[in-house]
Write a protein that holds these residues in place. Structure first.
Motif, PDB file in Angstrom:
ATOM      1  N   ARG A   1      -1.657 -22.052  -2.135  1.00  0.00           N
ATOM      2  CA  ARG A   1      -2.625 -23.179  -1.525  1.00  0.00           C
ATOM      3  C   ARG A   1      -3.362 -23.382  -2.623  1.00  0.00           C
ATOM      4  NH1 ARG A   1      -8.188 -22.649  -0.083  1.00  0.00           N
ATOM      5  NH2 ARG A   1      -8.897 -25.164   0.635  1.00  0.00           N
TER       6      ARG A   1
ATOM      7  N   THR B   1      -4.940 -21.187   9.674  1.00  0.00           N
ATOM      8  CA  THR B   1      -5.950 -21.724   8.579  1.00  0.00           C
ATOM      9  C   THR B   1      -7.324 -21.830   9.066  1.00  0.00           C
ATOM     10  OG1 THR B   1      -4.356 -23.824   8.411  1.00  0.00           O
ATOM     11  CG2 THR B   1      -6.048 -24.318   7.959  1.00  0.00           C
TER      12      THR B   1
ATOM     13  N   THR C   1      -3.011 -29.105   6.703  1.00  0.00           N
ATOM     14  CA  THR C   1      -2.600 -28.005   5.828  1.00  0.00           C
ATOM     15  C   THR C   1      -0.773 -27.598   6.747  1.00  0.00           C
ATOM     16  OG1 THR C   1      -3.205 -25.962   6.531  1.00  0.00           O
ATOM     17  CG2 THR C   1      -3.246 -27.594   8.378  1.00  0.00           C
TER      18      THR C   1
ATOM     19  N   ARG D   1       1.872 -30.441   1.637  1.00  0.00           N
ATOM     20  CA  ARG D   1       0.739 -31.009   1.461  1.00  0.00           C
ATOM     21  C   ARG D   1       1.116 -32.459   0.320  1.00  0.00           C
ATOM     22  NH1 ARG D   1      -4.569 -31.847   2.381  1.00  0.00           N
ATOM     23  NH2 ARG D   1      -4.629 -31.234   0.001  1.00  0.00           N
TER      24      ARG D   1
ATOM     25  N   ARG E   1       6.077 -22.840  -2.724  1.00  0.00           N
ATOM     26  CA  ARG E   1       5.775 -23.864  -1.637  1.00  0.00           C
ATOM     27  C   ARG E   1       6.787 -24.481  -1.804  1.00  0.00           C
ATOM     28  NH1 ARG E   1       0.272 -27.768  -4.340  1.00  0.00           N
ATOM     29  NH2 ARG E   1      -0.781 -25.736  -3.607  1.00  0.00           N
TER      30      ARG E   1
ATOM     31  N   GLN F   1       0.620 -23.018   2.613  1.00  0.00           N
ATOM     32  CA  GLN F   1      -0.818 -22.926   2.971  1.00  0.00           C
ATOM     33  C   GLN F   1      -1.589 -21.742   3.192  1.00  0.00           C
ATOM     34  OE1 GLN F   1       0.190 -25.852   2.640  1.00  0.00           O
ATOM     35  NE2 GLN F   1      -0.356 -26.241   0.929  1.00  0.00           N
TER      36      GLN F   1
END
Length: 501
Positions: free
Chosen positions: A455, A490, A446, A418, A467, A450
């Motif tokens: 997220r 997702t 995405t 991201r 992350r 995430q």
């Protein structure tokens, strides 16, 4: 010289294995146990799964037809073709999902995960091609639905039965890989200790060989010594050895070369333990550059991720989705405009591939004065800057739909790390050493981070570190099937996750 008990090296789990724990399967194979090893039985189980998968797919296809039309019904040539092609598509899809890899069949979770990915991917392809070609309407919906349900149930049953067989084989030590180590040094000690810690490695260390036994040998290896390399070849020919791990320092070039020439005369896999500096990298690939062997320690998949296949994936998915949701885009744009004064689209500079700046587009979800301010601050729960419509858009991730235009124009990808605000990149890039490695590929709508829970707001350094770790894992392990897995995850997580606000 005293031999050692392999159970002491493999781990405590071997001590609890009963000789007859494999039941009938173990009894059947016990006679050949001296020659049996993972190199024979793992391919056997993989081929067994492939054959049984083909069999149950054909069985379910024909069974679904006769359930729908009765045993006296005659199946047409087109019906035969549908069953055979469907079987082929699903088997190929399972292969693409890596459902038949040795590492995957040893874990029930991996088996089920790959089954879901491969089966539903193949079934989706069958439905889409059948619908677009108009051939799907020629077949009974009840027949197709019955066959599809039977396909999945029987494929699942195959894996449950296989898991039971593998469990029994493990109890009988049939899947243990037997290795010997050359070089009684710190590297060999690290390998032995790593195997001890990993009780599910299915590795049995038979012992260690070293010529220079007069020098200092780590205490943990002393009891495992089997002799010098002069006796090693005879040992390999009279014992079920699958792999020889050479842990000698690479500086001893002549000694290593002479040893490798010896080992090439016996039918075992030969591995060289690299220098310590290489151990820290998660993925290592060997290739030749103009004939010269080189080790690729990072970014081996970047060429593929920036290649045509990834771009085709982005164009196809973003083009289809934008065509499908165009009415939704218009409704959201109208709602944003009526809810608060200001532009419909929020634009902000972000870092993309290779730290190049681009302008990311989102539906505006905050009051225009706050959006226009120079301060870049992550949204928090109950943030007063978020509008009423904006709160709903952020929770449902609908504010990110304009990202698909970024994908079409080549600024972003559907799946990838991201993009963060430039101010945040500068802050975290100064603290986390590998932070900017996220920008070795295009940013995504995405990503792996995430769908694994990272997220939304990153209010601590630890959250950002995790992350980044997930983003780098994605970059190093990219594949088209991993992208498909992330997209499926997702779709499920976006509605249930509570960290976006």
């Amino acid at each position: 010289m005293k031999n050692f008990d392999p159970a002491a090296v493999v781990g405590e789990h071997d001590k609890h294995r009963a000789p007859d724990a494999a039941g009938d399967l173990g009894s059947l194979l016990k006679k050949g146990s001296a020659q049996s090893s993972a190199r024979y039985w793992l391919p056997f189980f993989i081929n067994l799964l492939k054959i049984s998968d083909i069999a149950v797919l054909l069985l379910a296809g024909f069974g679904g037809f006769f359930v729908r039309f009765g045993l006296d019904a005659k199946l047409s040539t087109a019906g035969h073709l549908f069953i055979y092609l469907s079987t082929l598509v699903i088997i190929v899809s399972l292969h693409c999902a890596q459902a038949y890899r040795e590492r995957e069949i040893l874990s029930l979770n991996a088996l089920l995960s790959k089954l879901g990915l491969g089966f539903f991917g193949g079934l989706s392809l069958i439905m889409i091609v059948g619908y677009l070609s108009g051939t799907l309407s020629e077949y009974s919906r009840v027949w197709v639905a019955t066959s599809a349900c039977a396909w999945f149930v029987l494929l699942l049953a195959n894996r449950l039965i296989l898991t039971r067989m593998i469990y029994r084989a493990r109890m009988a030590n049939m899947l243990d890989e037997s290795i010997i180590i050359v070089g009684a040094n710190e590297r060999a000690e690290l390998i032995v200790n790593a195997i001890k810690r990993n009780s599910h490695a299915n590795i049995r260390v038979l012992g260690v060989f070293d010529d220079r036994v007069e020098r200092g040998i780590p205490d943990t290896l002393r009891q495992h010594m089997l002799g010098s390399t002069c006796t090693m070849l005879d040992y390999i020919r009279t014992n079920p050895v699958d792999r020889v791990v050479v842990a000698l320092p690479w500086l001893a070039t002549e000694r290593v070369e002479a040893l490798l020439k010896k080992l090439r005369t016996v039918p075992v896999r030969i591995d060289l333990v690299p220098n310590n500096v290489v151990w820290q990298f998660p993925s290592i690939n060997m290739e030749r550059l103009a004939g010269v062997p080189v080790l690729t320690i990072a970014n081996s998949r970047i060429g593929e991720q920036m290649g045509r296949l990834k771009r085709i994936e982005d164009l196809v998915i973003s083009g289809i989705l934008l065509a499908l949701v165009s009415p939704v885009l218009a409704i959201i744009a109208l709602a944003v405009k009526l809810d608060s004064p200001g532009p419909v689209i929020f634009k902000q500079r972000r870092h993309g591939f290779n730290n190049q700046e681009f302008e990311v587009w989102k539906f505006r979800s905050m009051k225009v004065d706050d959006c226009a301010s120079g301060e870049v601050k992550q949204a928090t729960r109950y943030d007063s800057r978020v509008t009423r419509v904006g709160g709903f858009l952020r929770r449902s991730s609908l504010d990110e739909l304009p990202h698909f235009f970024n994908v079409l124009f080549g600024h972003m990808s559907i799946v990838g790390p991201r993009p963060h605000a430039i101010k945040h990149n500068l802050e975290f890039g100064a603290i986390i050493s590998e932070y900017y490695a996220r920008h070795n590929v295009k940013p995504g709508i995405t990503g792996w981070a995430q769908v694994n829970g990272f997220r939304g707001e990153t209010d601590t350094l630890d959250k950002m570190q995790r992350r980044v770790e997930h983003d780098l894992h994605y970059i190093e392990h990219w594949s088209l099937m991993l992208d498909m897995k992330i997209l499926v995850m997702t779709a499920f997580s976006v509605w249930f996750h509570k960290t976006a606000y």
